[in-house]
Design a protein around this motif. Sequence first.
Motif, PDB file in Angstrom:
ATOM      1  N   VAL A 118      -7.342  -3.931   2.309  1.00 32.97           N
ATOM      2  CA  VAL A 118      -6.031  -3.602   1.762  1.00 32.97           C
ATOM      3  C   VAL A 118      -4.961  -3.859   2.811  1.00 32.97           C
ATOM      4  O   VAL A 118      -5.021  -3.299   3.907  1.00 32.97           O
ATOM      5  CB  VAL A 118      -5.978  -2.125   1.315  1.00 32.97           C
ATOM      6  CG1 VAL A 118      -4.600  -1.789   0.749  1.00 32.97           C
ATOM      7  CG2 VAL A 118      -7.067  -1.830   0.296  1.00 32.97           C
ATOM      8  N   ALA A 119      -4.010  -4.732   2.511  1.00 34.29           N
ATOM      9  CA  ALA A 119      -2.856  -4.935   3.394  1.00 34.29           C
ATOM     10  C   ALA A 119      -1.836  -3.858   3.073  1.00 34.29           C
ATOM     11  O   ALA A 119      -1.383  -3.737   1.930  1.00 34.29           O
ATOM     12  CB  ALA A 119      -2.268  -6.321   3.173  1.00 34.29           C
ATOM     13  N   THR A 120      -1.471  -3.052   4.071  1.00 39.06           N
ATOM     14  CA  THR A 120      -0.606  -1.917   3.796  1.00 39.06           C
ATOM     15  C   THR A 120       0.229  -1.590   5.033  1.00 39.06           C
ATOM     16  O   THR A 120       0.345  -2.403   5.953  1.00 39.06           O
ATOM     17  CB  THR A 120      -1.447  -0.709   3.344  1.00 39.06           C
ATOM     18  OG1 THR A 120      -0.577   0.339   2.910  1.00 39.06           O
ATOM     19  CG2 THR A 120      -2.362  -0.203   4.443  1.00 39.06           C
ATOM     20  N   THR A 121       0.825  -0.398   5.061  1.00 42.18           N
ATOM     21  CA  THR A 121       1.627   0.061   6.199  1.00 42.18           C
ATOM     22  C   THR A 121       1.045   1.364   6.719  1.00 42.18           C
ATOM     23  O   THR A 121       0.301   2.062   6.012  1.00 42.18           O
ATOM     24  CB  THR A 121       3.091   0.307   5.775  1.00 42.18           C
ATOM     25  OG1 THR A 121       3.127   1.369   4.794  1.00 42.18           O
ATOM     26  CG2 THR A 121       3.709  -0.951   5.182  1.00 42.18           C
ATOM     27  N   THR A 122       1.410   1.714   7.958  1.00 40.10           N
ATOM     28  CA  THR A 122       0.928   2.983   8.491  1.00 40.10           C
ATOM     29  C   THR A 122       1.503   4.151   7.702  1.00 40.10           C
ATOM     30  O   THR A 122       0.856   5.194   7.573  1.00 40.10           O
ATOM     31  CB  THR A 122       1.307   3.123   9.983  1.00 40.10           C
ATOM     32  OG1 THR A 122       2.712   2.967  10.137  1.00 40.10           O
ATOM     33  CG2 THR A 122       0.587   2.094  10.827  1.00 40.10           C
ATOM     34  N   ALA A 173      -5.814   9.967   0.738  1.00 40.48           N
ATOM     35  CA  ALA A 173      -6.932  10.174  -0.186  1.00 40.48           C
ATOM     36  C   ALA A 173      -7.317   8.881  -0.883  1.00 40.48           C
ATOM     37  O   ALA A 173      -8.503   8.607  -1.113  1.00 40.48           O
ATOM     38  CB  ALA A 173      -6.566  11.251  -1.214  1.00 40.48           C
ATOM     39  N   GLU A 174      -6.325   8.068  -1.206  1.00 38.89           N
ATOM     40  CA  GLU A 174      -6.565   6.800  -1.893  1.00 38.89           C
ATOM     41  C   GLU A 174      -7.216   5.766  -0.968  1.00 38.89           C
ATOM     42  O   GLU A 174      -7.994   4.917  -1.417  1.00 38.89           O
ATOM     43  CB  GLU A 174      -5.239   6.269  -2.424  1.00 38.89           C
ATOM     44  CG  GLU A 174      -5.305   4.939  -3.122  1.00 38.89           C
ATOM     45  CD  GLU A 174      -3.931   4.437  -3.533  1.00 38.89           C
ATOM     46  OE1 GLU A 174      -3.782   3.216  -3.713  1.00 38.89           O
ATOM     47  OE2 GLU A 174      -3.007   5.275  -3.650  1.00 38.89           O
ATOM     48  N   LEU A 175      -6.907   5.832   0.331  1.00 41.78           N
ATOM     49  CA  LEU A 175      -7.358   4.804   1.268  1.00 41.78           C
ATOM     50  C   LEU A 175      -8.576   5.200   2.095  1.00 41.78           C
ATOM     51  O   LEU A 175      -9.135   4.357   2.793  1.00 41.78           O
ATOM     52  CB  LEU A 175      -6.207   4.430   2.208  1.00 41.78           C
ATOM     53  CG  LEU A 175      -5.003   3.751   1.548  1.00 41.78           C
ATOM     54  CD1 LEU A 175      -3.863   3.591   2.550  1.00 41.78           C
ATOM     55  CD2 LEU A 175      -5.393   2.403   0.972  1.00 41.78           C
ATOM     56  N   LEU A 176      -8.999   6.461   2.028  1.00 41.42           N
ATOM     57  CA  LEU A 176     -10.148   6.904   2.822  1.00 41.42           C
ATOM     58  C   LEU A 176     -11.373   6.042   2.537  1.00 41.42           C
ATOM     59  O   LEU A 176     -11.726   5.787   1.391  1.00 41.42           O
ATOM     60  CB  LEU A 176     -10.479   8.364   2.512  1.00 41.42           C
ATOM     61  CG  LEU A 176      -9.684   9.430   3.274  1.00 41.42           C
ATOM     62  CD1 LEU A 176     -10.079  10.821   2.793  1.00 41.42           C
ATOM     63  CD2 LEU A 176      -9.894   9.320   4.786  1.00 41.42           C
ATOM     64  N   GLY A 177     -11.995   5.554   3.612  1.00 42.24           N
ATOM     65  CA  GLY A 177     -13.200   4.748   3.483  1.00 42.24           C
ATOM     66  C   GLY A 177     -12.937   3.276   3.246  1.00 42.24           C
ATOM     67  O   GLY A 177     -13.879   2.471   3.258  1.00 42.24           O
ATOM     68  N   LYS A 178     -11.676   2.903   3.042  1.00 41.21           N
ATOM     69  CA  LYS A 178     -11.337   1.503   2.786  1.00 41.21           C
ATOM     70  C   LYS A 178     -10.929   0.802   4.081  1.00 41.21           C
ATOM     71  O   LYS A 178     -10.451   1.422   5.027  1.00 41.21           O
ATOM     72  CB  LYS A 178     -10.204   1.408   1.761  1.00 41.21           C
ATOM     73  CG  LYS A 178     -10.603   1.891   0.373  1.00 41.21           C
ATOM     74  CD  LYS A 178      -9.486   1.675  -0.624  1.00 41.21           C
ATOM     75  CE  LYS A 178      -9.918   2.118  -2.029  1.00 41.21           C
ATOM     76  NZ  LYS A 178      -8.829   1.936  -3.012  1.00 41.21           N
ATOM     77  N   THR A 179     -11.140  -0.508   4.092  1.00 42.83           N
ATOM     78  CA  THR A 179     -10.700  -1.325   5.216  1.00 42.83           C
ATOM     79  C   THR A 179      -9.282  -1.784   4.956  1.00 42.83           C
ATOM     80  O   THR A 179      -8.996  -2.371   3.905  1.00 42.83           O
ATOM     81  CB  THR A 179     -11.628  -2.538   5.404  1.00 42.83           C
ATOM     82  OG1 THR A 179     -12.961  -2.078   5.647  1.00 42.83           O
ATOM     83  CG2 THR A 179     -11.173  -3.384   6.587  1.00 42.83           C
ATOM     84  N   ALA A 225      -0.525 -11.158   2.896  1.00 38.69           N
ATOM     85  CA  ALA A 225      -0.301 -10.044   1.980  1.00 38.69           C
ATOM     86  C   ALA A 225       0.197  -8.812   2.733  1.00 38.69           C
ATOM     87  O   ALA A 225       0.297  -7.736   2.172  1.00 38.69           O
ATOM     88  CB  ALA A 225      -1.592  -9.693   1.244  1.00 38.69           C
ATOM     89  N   ILE A 226       0.488  -8.997   4.030  1.00 40.29           N
ATOM     90  CA  ILE A 226       0.896  -7.863   4.857  1.00 40.29           C
ATOM     91  C   ILE A 226       2.378  -7.598   4.646  1.00 40.29           C
ATOM     92  O   ILE A 226       3.207  -8.503   4.793  1.00 40.29           O
ATOM     93  CB  ILE A 226       0.620  -8.147   6.335  1.00 40.29           C
ATOM     94  CG1 ILE A 226      -0.885  -8.372   6.540  1.00 40.29           C
ATOM     95  CG2 ILE A 226       1.105  -7.017   7.214  1.00 40.29           C
ATOM     96  CD1 ILE A 226      -1.247  -8.855   7.906  1.00 40.29           C
ATOM     97  N   PRO A 227       2.763  -6.370   4.279  1.00 44.09           N
ATOM     98  CA  PRO A 227       4.171  -6.073   4.044  1.00 44.09           C
ATOM     99  C   PRO A 227       5.013  -6.318   5.273  1.00 44.09           C
ATOM    100  O   PRO A 227       4.575  -6.085   6.399  1.00 44.09           O
ATOM    101  CB  PRO A 227       4.157  -4.579   3.678  1.00 44.09           C
ATOM    102  CG  PRO A 227       2.751  -4.299   3.235  1.00 44.09           C
ATOM    103  CD  PRO A 227       1.891  -5.214   4.042  1.00 44.09           C
TER     104      PRO A 227
END
Length: 277
Positions: free
Chosen positions: A51-55, A63-69, A274-276
């Motif tokens: 998942v490309a995301t922000t800090t 909770a949504e991102l736990l365990g995800k790369t 895909a990185i913001p």
Amino acid sequence: MVNNRLNNSTQKLSNAWGSAIALALTAMLLPACSTPQREATAPAPTTPGTVATTTENVVDRTAELLGKTVTVRSKPINKLSPSTFTISDQKFFGSKPILVVNATGKSFALPAESGQDIQVTGTVRNFVLADIEREYKLSLEPNQYADYENKPAIVAQSMALAPTPGELTSDPKKYYGKTLAVSGEVETIRSSNSFTLDEDKLIGGEDLLVIHTLPQPSVKEGEKVAVTGVLRQFVVAELDREYDLQWDLTLKQKLEAEYTNKPVLIATGVYPSAIPD
């Protein structure tokens, strides 16, 4: 019965496509993994499951991102130990720093200048000091991590400096030989294995020449891409000898006139960004 046959055929086709995609991604990533690096390995292309995301999102949507790369591009704030530091999206007012644990097995030198972005790819988890010490054989000072206990952290699998194209072209010496992750818009396709990244943010910055030496998906002018690789000086004879670029004499002479002794990014990965921002 007809519907069952149709569903079975559709499922087989879907499985075939899934296998083909997986094989293609493996073929693209393995050469990059075997390329020697002088620092921690560069981030891998954003593949399914990453998942490309922000800090800020890591903090607000834990909770949504736990365990995800995830892959984030952010600014380092504070080095706590040789294996841990914090990052934060300073452009978001009140953004909380999050802890990064370096699990690459290699040292990573944070940028000396404040404000320099880095790119981190790793797994989001709640930080528990005892678990991290045990799993990664670290010895950390408990008092330094009290504020981060049971808070979201990223256990990093890859990291790289993330300068802009203009930062590289305006002051390349401090980046030569380093593993980098650079995002930008494709300005001009120069050949089947070279293009330039546009620089429109830094006054005095020039477009950055990129040479991709491994089989890569084609890029289009105007496309936003992320490039991982190592920066070096453009010396056409050396590059041609090392990478067999297959450039004709006209292109060699033209690029030599434009870029000799200027920086060129030798890419080990080129992929849609895909990185913001």
